[in-house]
Design a protein around this motif. Structure first.
Motif, PDB file in Angstrom:
ATOM      1  N   ILE A 180      40.652  60.336  39.332  1.00 60.71           N
ATOM      2  CA  ILE A 180      40.724  60.016  40.760  1.00 60.71           C
ATOM      3  C   ILE A 180      41.338  58.638  40.983  1.00 60.71           C
ATOM      4  O   ILE A 180      42.237  58.465  41.813  1.00 60.71           O
ATOM      5  N   GLN A 181      40.882  57.647  40.214  1.00 59.98           N
ATOM      6  CA  GLN A 181      41.402  56.292  40.392  1.00 59.98           C
ATOM      7  C   GLN A 181      42.849  56.185  39.926  1.00 59.98           C
ATOM      8  O   GLN A 181      43.659  55.484  40.546  1.00 59.98           O
ATOM      9  N   GLY A 182      43.201  56.876  38.855  1.00 61.82           N
ATOM     10  CA  GLY A 182      44.582  56.859  38.394  1.00 61.82           C
ATOM     11  C   GLY A 182      45.532  57.470  39.410  1.00 61.82           C
ATOM     12  O   GLY A 182      46.629  56.941  39.669  1.00 61.82           O
ATOM     13  N   THR A 183      45.113  58.579  40.028  1.00 62.43           N
ATOM     14  CA  THR A 183      45.928  59.208  41.067  1.00 62.43           C
ATOM     15  C   THR A 183      46.098  58.301  42.266  1.00 62.43           C
ATOM     16  O   THR A 183      47.183  58.195  42.848  1.00 62.43           O
ATOM     17  N   GLN A 184      45.030  57.618  42.636  1.00 63.81           N
ATOM     18  CA  GLN A 184      45.098  56.708  43.779  1.00 63.81           C
ATOM     19  C   GLN A 184      46.050  55.549  43.508  1.00 63.81           C
ATOM     20  O   GLN A 184      46.826  55.157  44.390  1.00 63.81           O
ATOM     21  N   ILE A 185      46.021  55.001  42.303  1.00 65.55           N
ATOM     22  CA  ILE A 185      46.898  53.882  41.974  1.00 65.55           C
ATOM     23  C   ILE A 185      48.365  54.296  42.057  1.00 65.55           C
ATOM     24  O   ILE A 185      49.208  53.570  42.598  1.00 65.55           O
ATOM     25  N   VAL A 186      48.680  55.484  41.543  1.00 66.98           N
ATOM     26  CA  VAL A 186      50.070  55.945  41.514  1.00 66.98           C
ATOM     27  C   VAL A 186      50.561  56.299  42.914  1.00 66.98           C
ATOM     28  O   VAL A 186      51.633  55.849  43.353  1.00 66.98           O
ATOM     29  N   LEU A 210      53.842  54.071  44.174  1.00 69.74           N
ATOM     30  CA  LEU A 210      54.933  54.757  44.869  1.00 69.74           C
ATOM     31  C   LEU A 210      55.332  54.057  46.166  1.00 69.74           C
ATOM     32  O   LEU A 210      56.533  53.798  46.384  1.00 69.74           O
ATOM     33  N   PRO A 211      54.397  53.726  47.077  1.00 72.98           N
ATOM     34  CA  PRO A 211      54.796  52.971  48.276  1.00 72.98           C
ATOM     35  C   PRO A 211      55.420  51.625  47.954  1.00 72.98           C
ATOM     36  O   PRO A 211      56.356  51.191  48.642  1.00 72.98           O
ATOM     37  N   LEU A 212      54.935  50.959  46.902  1.00 69.22           N
ATOM     38  CA  LEU A 212      55.490  49.655  46.535  1.00 69.22           C
ATOM     39  C   LEU A 212      56.948  49.791  46.114  1.00 69.22           C
ATOM     40  O   LEU A 212      57.809  48.986  46.523  1.00 69.22           O
ATOM     41  N   GLN A 226      47.196  44.287  48.606  1.00 70.21           N
ATOM     42  CA  GLN A 226      47.060  45.460  47.754  1.00 70.21           C
ATOM     43  C   GLN A 226      47.146  45.169  46.260  1.00 70.21           C
ATOM     44  O   GLN A 226      46.508  45.865  45.464  1.00 70.21           O
ATOM     45  N   VAL A 227      47.931  44.187  45.844  1.00 76.05           N
ATOM     46  CA  VAL A 227      48.124  43.957  44.404  1.00 76.05           C
ATOM     47  C   VAL A 227      46.827  43.556  43.695  1.00 76.05           C
ATOM     48  O   VAL A 227      46.482  44.149  42.654  1.00 76.05           O
ATOM     49  N   PRO A 228      46.043  42.569  44.184  1.00 73.50           N
ATOM     50  CA  PRO A 228      44.813  42.203  43.454  1.00 73.50           C
ATOM     51  C   PRO A 228      43.844  43.374  43.297  1.00 73.50           C
ATOM     52  O   PRO A 228      43.296  43.586  42.204  1.00 73.50           O
ATOM     53  N   TYR A 229      43.652  44.136  44.371  1.00 74.44           N
ATOM     54  CA  TYR A 229      42.710  45.263  44.308  1.00 74.44           C
ATOM     55  C   TYR A 229      43.171  46.320  43.314  1.00 74.44           C
ATOM     56  O   TYR A 229      42.370  46.839  42.522  1.00 74.44           O
ATOM     57  N   ASN A 230      44.453  46.653  43.324  1.00 74.27           N
ATOM     58  CA  ASN A 230      44.950  47.696  42.426  1.00 74.27           C
ATOM     59  C   ASN A 230      44.994  47.229  40.976  1.00 74.27           C
ATOM     60  O   ASN A 230      44.847  48.052  40.058  1.00 74.27           O
ATOM     61  N   VAL A 267      42.705  45.198  39.654  1.00 79.53           N
ATOM     62  CA  VAL A 267      41.302  45.355  39.241  1.00 79.53           C
ATOM     63  C   VAL A 267      40.956  46.830  39.069  1.00 79.53           C
ATOM     64  O   VAL A 267      40.273  47.221  38.106  1.00 79.53           O
ATOM     65  N   LEU A 268      41.435  47.667  39.987  1.00 76.71           N
ATOM     66  CA  LEU A 268      41.179  49.099  39.891  1.00 76.71           C
ATOM     67  C   LEU A 268      41.806  49.683  38.631  1.00 76.71           C
ATOM     68  O   LEU A 268      41.213  50.535  37.957  1.00 76.71           O
ATOM     69  N   PHE A 269      43.012  49.222  38.300  1.00 78.54           N
ATOM     70  CA  PHE A 269      43.685  49.681  37.088  1.00 78.54           C
ATOM     71  C   PHE A 269      42.899  49.290  35.837  1.00 78.54           C
ATOM     72  O   PHE A 269      42.738  50.097  34.914  1.00 78.54           O
ATOM     73  N   TRP A 270      42.403  48.060  35.808  1.00 76.69           N
ATOM     74  CA  TRP A 270      41.666  47.607  34.632  1.00 76.69           C
ATOM     75  C   TRP A 270      40.321  48.327  34.495  1.00 76.69           C
ATOM     76  O   TRP A 270      39.920  48.700  33.382  1.00 76.69           O
ATOM     77  N   THR A 271      39.624  48.522  35.608  1.00 77.54           N
ATOM     78  CA  THR A 271      38.356  49.247  35.542  1.00 77.54           C
ATOM     79  C   THR A 271      38.578  50.708  35.129  1.00 77.54           C
ATOM     80  O   THR A 271      37.724  51.305  34.473  1.00 77.54           O
TER      81      THR A 271
END
Length: 377
Positions: free
Chosen positions: A224-230, A235-237, A277-281, A283-287
């Motif tokens: 779920i988190q991997g899909t959200q990051i991508v 993709l928007p970035l 968005q960058v700091p949150y993503n 941290v989300l990527f690392w977790t």
């Protein structure tokens, strides 16, 4: 024979006793004698291998005041800002371009997002008592609005790219622009719903908390988190970086006196997205990586990740109240319409409105003046 249930000693202690007990036999072949529980010596046992629960009390105390405070501020600003955009667009019938349509949908998505925040604030403060159905519903509303908002930001950048960097070719298809914007907006909402289906299926009330994850080491969480990051960040970035960099290159080739102002607006749009968005993503990527590896045994490290996730998530959620400023209120014509609306409801004087109209006429040479989201302040 003594059963385990007959012992007053805790079960782990009894098991340790049986493991370390070695029966002694006499030399003449007599029956072995079982020593009593009191005769066993536990002083030499090593308890270091027993798992110790990671204490998260300080993190719970931090979340109990930090998240409700910031969520309340974001919710209030998001409601006011996005409602003003929606009312202004509908009152003055500003749905004349693709960006107008996307802007209206973006404000609706951010408004839904802001409305879901009080529930998550309450979820961080106390036990979830609203039931499983409402837990799933609120989580789906949150995810649908989240995905649709990110997709709409991408489509706004694509529309600006064709309106400025590809102005000649886009003018030929101007008559089809409104139909395309409505169809694409509907498609965005449908995609957002589809990508929210996993959350809809797996969201549950676990440990009196509304969550789609069963534990911090749940492999479903990785997916779920991997899909959200991508889909909702990477993709928007990429789309925004390509479109806005092309727009800046086009503007540098022009000699319009509004060029520098337009570039500053674009930089503001990109900066807000990156900072929020960058700091949150990250941290989300690392977790997500830590979760994929089965979690961590370092309690201090785990708590640090929780603190980082809470802080960066609140910063990321600021986008729902900043979007009206960087995409709508910064536009000359939209700002004038908003001031006129405020005058009609008695919140603004006629003198202030006239000063705004004079400033709008002075900025009439701005690029793309037929769009509410102009790149001119």
């Amino acid at each position: 024979m003594i059963s385990v249930s007959d012992l007053s000693t805790p079960l782990p202690t009894v098991l340790i006793w049986f493991i370390h007990f070695k029966p002694s036999s006499s030399q003449d072949g007599e029956n072995t004698t079982t020593p009593s529980y009191q005769d066993s010596n536990f002083s030499d046992l090593d308890y270091s291998d027993f798992p110790v629960p990671c204490g998260k009390e300080y993190n719970r105390q931090f979340r109990s005041w930090f998240i409700p405070t910031f969520y309340s501020i974001i919710c209030l600003l998001g409601l006011v800002g996005n409602l003003l955009v929606i009312i202004t667009v509908l009152s003055f019938k500003r749905l004349k371009t693709m960006t107008d349509v996307y802007l209206l949908n973006l404000s609706c998505a951010d408004l839904l997002f802001a409305l879901s925040l009080p529930f998550w604030a309450a979820n961080s403060m106390t036990e979830w008592v609203l039931g499983l159905v409402l837990c799933k519903a609120i989580h789906v509303v949150y995810k649908v609005s989240f995905y649709s908002s990110m997709f709409l930001l991408s489509f706004i950048s694509v529309d600006r790219y064709f309106a400025i960097a590809k102005a000649v070719s886009s003018y030929r298809h101007r008559s089809q622009a409104m139909l395309l914007s409505k169809v694409s907006s509907a498609g965005i909402w449908v995609m957002a719903v589809i990508f929210s289906i996993p959350d809809m299926n797996y969201t549950t009330v676990n440990n009196n908390t509304c969550t789609p994850y069963s534990s911090s080491s749940d492999h479903l969480r990785v997916t779920i988190q991997g899909t959200q990051i991508v889909l909702a960040f990477a993709l928007p970035l990429l789309v925004m970086c390509f479109c806005y960099s092309s727009i800046v290159q086009t503007l540098y080739q022009t000699r319009n006196f509004e060029r520098n102002k337009a570039i500053k607006v674009i930089l503001a749009v990109v900066t807000v997205f990156l900072v929020s968005q960058v700091p949150y993503n990250l941290v989300l990527f690392w977790t997500t990586i830590v979760t994929a590896q089965g979690g961590t045994d370092d309690c201090s490290y785990e708590n640090s990740l929780l603190y980082a996730a809470d802080v960066t998530q609140c910063v990321a959620f600021l986008r729902c109240c900043l979007n009206p400023f960087v995409y709508a209120f910064i536009g000359v014509k939209f700002r004038h319409d908003l001031l006129k609306l405020l005058k009609d409801i008695g919140c603004l004087t006629q003198e202030r409105l006239l000063r705004s109209a004079w400033g709008r006429r002075r900025a009439s040479g701005a690029m793309d003046t037929e769009t509410t989201t102009t790149f001119s302040p």
